[in-house]
Motif scaffolding. Sequence first.
Motif, PDB file in Angstrom:
ATOM      1  N   ALA A 133       0.843  -1.207   0.000  1.00  0.00           N
ATOM      2  CA  ALA A 133       0.000   0.000   0.000  1.00  0.00           C
ATOM      3  C   ALA A 133       0.874   1.251   0.000  1.00  0.00           C
ATOM      4  O   ALA A 133       0.570   2.236  -0.687  1.00  0.00           O
ATOM      5  N   LEU A 134       1.965   1.213   0.745  1.00  0.00           N
ATOM      6  CA  LEU A 134       2.866   2.372   0.786  1.00  0.00           C
ATOM      7  C   LEU A 134       3.502   2.626  -0.581  1.00  0.00           C
ATOM      8  O   LEU A 134       3.558   3.764  -1.055  1.00  0.00           O
ATOM      9  N   ALA A 135       3.994   1.558  -1.208  1.00  0.00           N
ATOM     10  CA  ALA A 135       4.650   1.715  -2.516  1.00  0.00           C
ATOM     11  C   ALA A 135       3.646   2.215  -3.553  1.00  0.00           C
ATOM     12  O   ALA A 135       3.950   3.094  -4.362  1.00  0.00           O
ATOM     13  N   HIS A 136       2.454   1.655  -3.497  1.00  0.00           N
ATOM     14  CA  HIS A 136       1.394   2.044  -4.427  1.00  0.00           C
ATOM     15  C   HIS A 136       1.045   3.519  -4.228  1.00  0.00           C
ATOM     16  O   HIS A 136       0.918   4.284  -5.193  1.00  0.00           O
ATOM     17  N   ALA A 137       0.920   3.921  -2.967  1.00  0.00           N
ATOM     18  CA  ALA A 137       0.600   5.328  -2.673  1.00  0.00           C
ATOM     19  C   ALA A 137       1.756   6.229  -3.108  1.00  0.00           C
ATOM     20  O   ALA A 137       1.532   7.310  -3.670  1.00  0.00           O
ATOM     21  N   GLN A 138       2.987   5.769  -2.898  1.00  0.00           N
ATOM     22  CA  GLN A 138       4.145   6.607  -3.240  1.00  0.00           C
ATOM     23  C   GLN A 138       4.206   6.894  -4.742  1.00  0.00           C
ATOM     24  O   GLN A 138       4.322   8.045  -5.155  1.00  0.00           O
ATOM     25  N   ILE A 139       4.094   5.867  -5.554  1.00  0.00           N
ATOM     26  CA  ILE A 139       4.230   6.165  -6.994  1.00  0.00           C
ATOM     27  C   ILE A 139       3.035   6.966  -7.507  1.00  0.00           C
ATOM     28  O   ILE A 139       3.218   7.857  -8.321  1.00  0.00           O
ATOM     29  N   HIS A 140       1.853   6.686  -7.004  1.00  0.00           N
ATOM     30  CA  HIS A 140       0.709   7.446  -7.536  1.00  0.00           C
ATOM     31  C   HIS A 140       0.724   8.895  -7.059  1.00  0.00           C
ATOM     32  O   HIS A 140       0.412   9.805  -7.822  1.00  0.00           O
ATOM     33  N   HIS A 141       1.117   9.110  -5.823  1.00  0.00           N
ATOM     34  CA  HIS A 141       1.286  10.482  -5.352  1.00  0.00           C
ATOM     35  C   HIS A 141       2.328  11.195  -6.224  1.00  0.00           C
ATOM     36  O   HIS A 141       2.102  12.313  -6.690  1.00  0.00           O
ATOM     37  N   ASN A 142       3.442  10.525  -6.444  1.00  0.00           N
ATOM     38  CA  ASN A 142       4.538  11.181  -7.173  1.00  0.00           C
ATOM     39  C   ASN A 142       4.206  11.403  -8.647  1.00  0.00           C
ATOM     40  O   ASN A 142       4.652  12.384  -9.241  1.00  0.00           O
ATOM     41  N   ILE A 143       3.422  10.500  -9.229  1.00  0.00           N
ATOM     42  CA  ILE A 143       2.981  10.721 -10.620  1.00  0.00           C
ATOM     43  C   ILE A 143       2.182  12.024 -10.691  1.00  0.00           C
ATOM     44  O   ILE A 143       2.351  12.828 -11.610  1.00  0.00           O
ATOM     45  N   ASP A 144       1.339  12.255  -9.676  1.00  0.00           N
ATOM     46  CA  ASP A 144       0.517  13.472  -9.679  1.00  0.00           C
ATOM     47  C   ASP A 144       1.339  14.746  -9.491  1.00  0.00           C
ATOM     48  O   ASP A 144       0.911  15.829  -9.878  1.00  0.00           O
ATOM     49  N   VAL A 145       2.511  14.582  -8.892  1.00  0.00           N
ATOM     50  CA  VAL A 145       3.355  15.749  -8.625  1.00  0.00           C
ATOM     51  C   VAL A 145       4.090  16.217  -9.893  1.00  0.00           C
ATOM     52  O   VAL A 145       4.506  17.364 -10.002  1.00  0.00           O
ATOM     53  N   LEU A 146       4.227  15.314 -10.872  1.00  0.00           N
ATOM     54  CA  LEU A 146       5.027  15.635 -12.063  1.00  0.00           C
ATOM     55  C   LEU A 146       4.238  16.503 -13.042  1.00  0.00           C
ATOM     56  O   LEU A 146       3.239  16.056 -13.616  1.00  0.00           O
ATOM     57  N   LYS A 147       4.680  17.737 -13.207  1.00  0.00           N
ATOM     58  CA  LYS A 147       4.032  18.666 -14.146  1.00  0.00           C
ATOM     59  C   LYS A 147       5.125  19.397 -14.921  1.00  0.00           C
ATOM     60  O   LYS A 147       6.171  19.717 -14.340  1.00  0.00           O
ATOM     61  N   PRO A 148       4.857  19.698 -16.172  1.00  0.00           N
ATOM     62  CA  PRO A 148       5.869  20.461 -16.915  1.00  0.00           C
ATOM     63  C   PRO A 148       6.082  21.825 -16.264  1.00  0.00           C
ATOM     64  O   PRO A 148       5.133  22.414 -15.745  1.00  0.00           O
ATOM     65  N   GLY A 149       7.308  22.282 -16.259  1.00  0.00           N
ATOM     66  CA  GLY A 149       7.628  23.580 -15.665  1.00  0.00           C
ATOM     67  C   GLY A 149       8.065  23.463 -14.221  1.00  0.00           C
ATOM     68  O   GLY A 149       8.673  24.391 -13.683  1.00  0.00           O
ATOM     69  N   ARG A 150       7.761  22.351 -13.558  1.00  0.00           N
ATOM     70  CA  ARG A 150       8.198  22.189 -12.165  1.00  0.00           C
ATOM     71  C   ARG A 150       9.682  21.878 -12.112  1.00  0.00           C
ATOM     72  O   ARG A 150      10.208  21.139 -12.945  1.00  0.00           O
ATOM     73  N   THR A 151      10.348  22.437 -11.101  1.00  0.00           N
ATOM     74  CA  THR A 151      11.762  22.105 -10.939  1.00  0.00           C
ATOM     75  C   THR A 151      11.881  20.799 -10.161  1.00  0.00           C
ATOM     76  O   THR A 151      10.959  20.385  -9.466  1.00  0.00           O
ATOM     77  N   PHE A 152      13.038  20.187 -10.283  1.00  0.00           N
ATOM     78  CA  PHE A 152      13.266  18.915  -9.586  1.00  0.00           C
ATOM     79  C   PHE A 152      13.187  19.130  -8.078  1.00  0.00           C
ATOM     80  O   PHE A 152      12.725  18.264  -7.336  1.00  0.00           O
ATOM     81  N   ARG A 153      13.632  20.316  -7.631  1.00  0.00           N
ATOM     82  CA  ARG A 153      13.596  20.599  -6.196  1.00  0.00           C
ATOM     83  C   ARG A 153      12.139  20.723  -5.727  1.00  0.00           C
ATOM     84  O   ARG A 153      11.786  20.202  -4.673  1.00  0.00           O
ATOM     85  N   GLU A 154      11.319  21.370  -6.534  1.00  0.00           N
ATOM     86  CA  GLU A 154       9.888  21.481  -6.176  1.00  0.00           C
ATOM     87  C   GLU A 154       9.255  20.091  -6.105  1.00  0.00           C
ATOM     88  O   GLU A 154       8.442  19.799  -5.234  1.00  0.00           O
ATOM     89  N   ILE A 155       9.649  19.261  -7.043  1.00  0.00           N
ATOM     90  CA  ILE A 155       9.099  17.896  -7.056  1.00  0.00           C
ATOM     91  C   ILE A 155       9.545  17.149  -5.799  1.00  0.00           C
ATOM     92  O   ILE A 155       8.744  16.486  -5.135  1.00  0.00           O
ATOM     93  N   ALA A 156      10.829  17.297  -5.460  1.00  0.00           N
ATOM     94  CA  ALA A 156      11.351  16.623  -4.262  1.00  0.00           C
ATOM     95  C   ALA A 156      10.610  17.107  -3.014  1.00  0.00           C
ATOM     96  O   ALA A 156      10.276  16.320  -2.122  1.00  0.00           O
TER      97      ALA A 156
END
Lengths: 423, 408
Positions: B293-316
């Motif tokens: 459940a944690l791994a599943h939540a982690q990748i889906h949360h992180n997929i939602d965080v990825l947007k064009p224009g965002r910096t890698f630091r903002e994503i982190a």
Amino acid sequence: MTEGPDSTGAQRDVHALARRSPSVTLAEHERQPDMKRLRAYRLARVQAELRKHDYAGGFFCDPLNVRYATGTRNMSVWTSHVPARYCFVPAQGKTILFEFRSSQHLANGIETVGECRPFIGWYYMTTGVRQAEKAKAFAETVAAVVREHGGGNRRVAFDRLDPLGLDLVRAAGIEVFEGEEVMQHARCVKSEDEIAGMTHSLAVCDAGIARMREALRPGLRENELWALLHETNIRHGGECIETRLFASGGRTNPWFQECSDRVIRPGDLVAFDTDMIGPMGFCCDISRTFHTGPGKPTAEQRQMYALGVEQITHNLGLIKAGVGFREISEKSFVLPEPYHASRYANVMHGVGLADEWPVIVHRSDWEMRGYDGVLEEGMVFSVESYVGAPGGSEGIKLEECALVTRDGYQLLSTFPYEERLLG
Amino acid sequence: MSKGSIELHGSALDPAAPADAVALRAYRRNRVREALVAHDLAAIVLFNPVNIRYACDARNMQVYGLHNPCRYVCLTADGHVTLFEFRNCEHLSRHLETIDEVRPAKAWYHMAAGPRGEEAAGAFAREIAALVRERSGGGATRIAFDRLDLAGAAALAAEGLTAVDGLPLLDFARAVKSPDEIQAMCDAIRGCEEGLRRMRAAHRPGITEQALWSVLCHANAELGGEWMETRLLSAGQRTNPWYNECGDYVIQPGDLVSFDTDLVGRHGYSVDISRSWLTEGAAATDEQRRLYALAHAQIHHNIDVLKPGRTFREIADAAYRLPERFVPRMNRAIAHGIGLCNEYPLVVNKEYFAGAYDGVLAEGMVLCVESYVGEPGGRDGIKLEEQVLITERGAVKLSSSPFEDALL
């Protein structure tokens, strides 16, 4: 662990060593390949080469070299093109493994590795805009390790060092030398344990070839047959296949066309080169050509096949410890025209963890590409043949794997030739 | 595979449609040329077969070429492409309109050249220098390389040429994909997913890790894929820590089987997705379900965080936070680029950001979003990974391999 090659002259069994290929499932009641001894032998070979050149040590990054020097393996294909791990081999003593950051545990219990540290990569994917900074950190690490283990000697071999790192390592006071030469010369002579491992790996390869031969019939795609070798290799603990040299019918000429979805037709020749990295990382580089039934091979197919077998048999006969590369080249079989024009790139080449030094070229290529040296007992060669006329509709590829012995050679590959094509 | 079309670079893209190979090649070759011009370089010389493939689509003995610099391509700033091909292999690239000229490669690596390495490297450098002079009208001396070994570096310097590291510009060029590249990649993913279906059918107690992995290797080869970059499949307690390669461990009822496909599939495009499966014969433990459940939540949360224009630091900063006990063994990377192989960018988690680099996500990048959840001393490890395309609206999954109901 294997006994020495037989030396009973004409009655010599050319397959004696291959027939003694070991069982590799752990057993306490049998003599088996000794991995600890294998690793010690390899490390000693590398260190002898380093000392021969008066190097303080070597930094190696090609996964084949890291494996040879330390006995460790990690994502071998990926790290072939991404320098994500390195090892340092001092001229004496244990190695330092700079391992991919999250994989430190993989070297646990490997006695050739004195220390395992995380590797700070300086390839662009991991460093981005900070490449110069990371490369500098790498160079400083190199200098520190050489200070600590070099006894004042700053001559160091590198198998791979791109310009940015090269400049920084030199600026840190290190004299940089060619490391691939060190490793290729270390790797070329095999120990008993290595030969035992190779015969096991070749047994898996022969099994894969047998499966392809049994499955061969019109209507299959080239890719379907070739996949059987992949499956057999991985199922038995093998590692990867370096090329996709499997072709049928007209795609066998010219050679080097890669496996495709072409549907195999009755009467087609099917030719392939295994280029398989099998169990324990041993390379199995053998080639065969089959005829697809129903029906009999044509006169031309048989003639090409007979020439290929004759070339291989003749060239195998030149192998013996003490013979020079140049002598082999000069005495090597010359295919009649039109086949000579499209001959294979070499007569034979070394093989171990991959295709290795030396390469012995045809006499007509000697001036351009030849280099001399001497065959030693324990070297292993792949002996090559390609027979296909320029502009011809088909070609045959054959290749055998042979160990150099005091009085000749031992064939390590056992897959038979095709009686239908010989007859 | 996502249903229907994806919007990329302002127009609709049908991921199920075949790629236009000519347009795909023209795009890639042009990306390299633009990078050369932007960096004021006279030429780039590429040895890595993956880079050669990108620049001109020529392919030959790829895995062998990864560790033997036996062929190379030279692109000059005027757009001229010369492929220096392995001996007797000129016929392999005859159909490629991206290549203006094919010449035999000068082999100066030790296995091929032996003691004549310097002589061969000298011939290599003279030929490159003459080619660059001819194409640039003389004067230009800065040439980028993706790899350059010692003898070659010395020989080029003797010709008065300056060798520059070509990977920054090449990786940057490769990062943004064209619609044709996405279509080719989606076809590679379909091949991999067929392999995963076959693996799933073969997965049962009693099979060895190697035998299970061989099903995917077989499918990849049979369906026209090219090679496997790693052997990362493990089961039971071999799933923790990660990076154990497949062995002859016999998979037991209730074991987790975790794997990372890391394959180079059809058209040379990489498919890098990871899954963990539960082996039948025993119910999932609470711990296995918690990790999953944690791994599943982690990748889906992180997929939602990825947007064009965002910096890698903002994503982190915005990325999913795993509980403390999983941090020591979690993936450093939130995501990494993917194309013909793993590539730029590498977006790392906050814990490791001090050692990493910043940058900006762009539309057309394809990323693999990673998760590994397993604690030091624990038995099980979950590995999940999804391959996503960055569009104007956010990240779109390109793979549709299912997740494990029994663990969710």
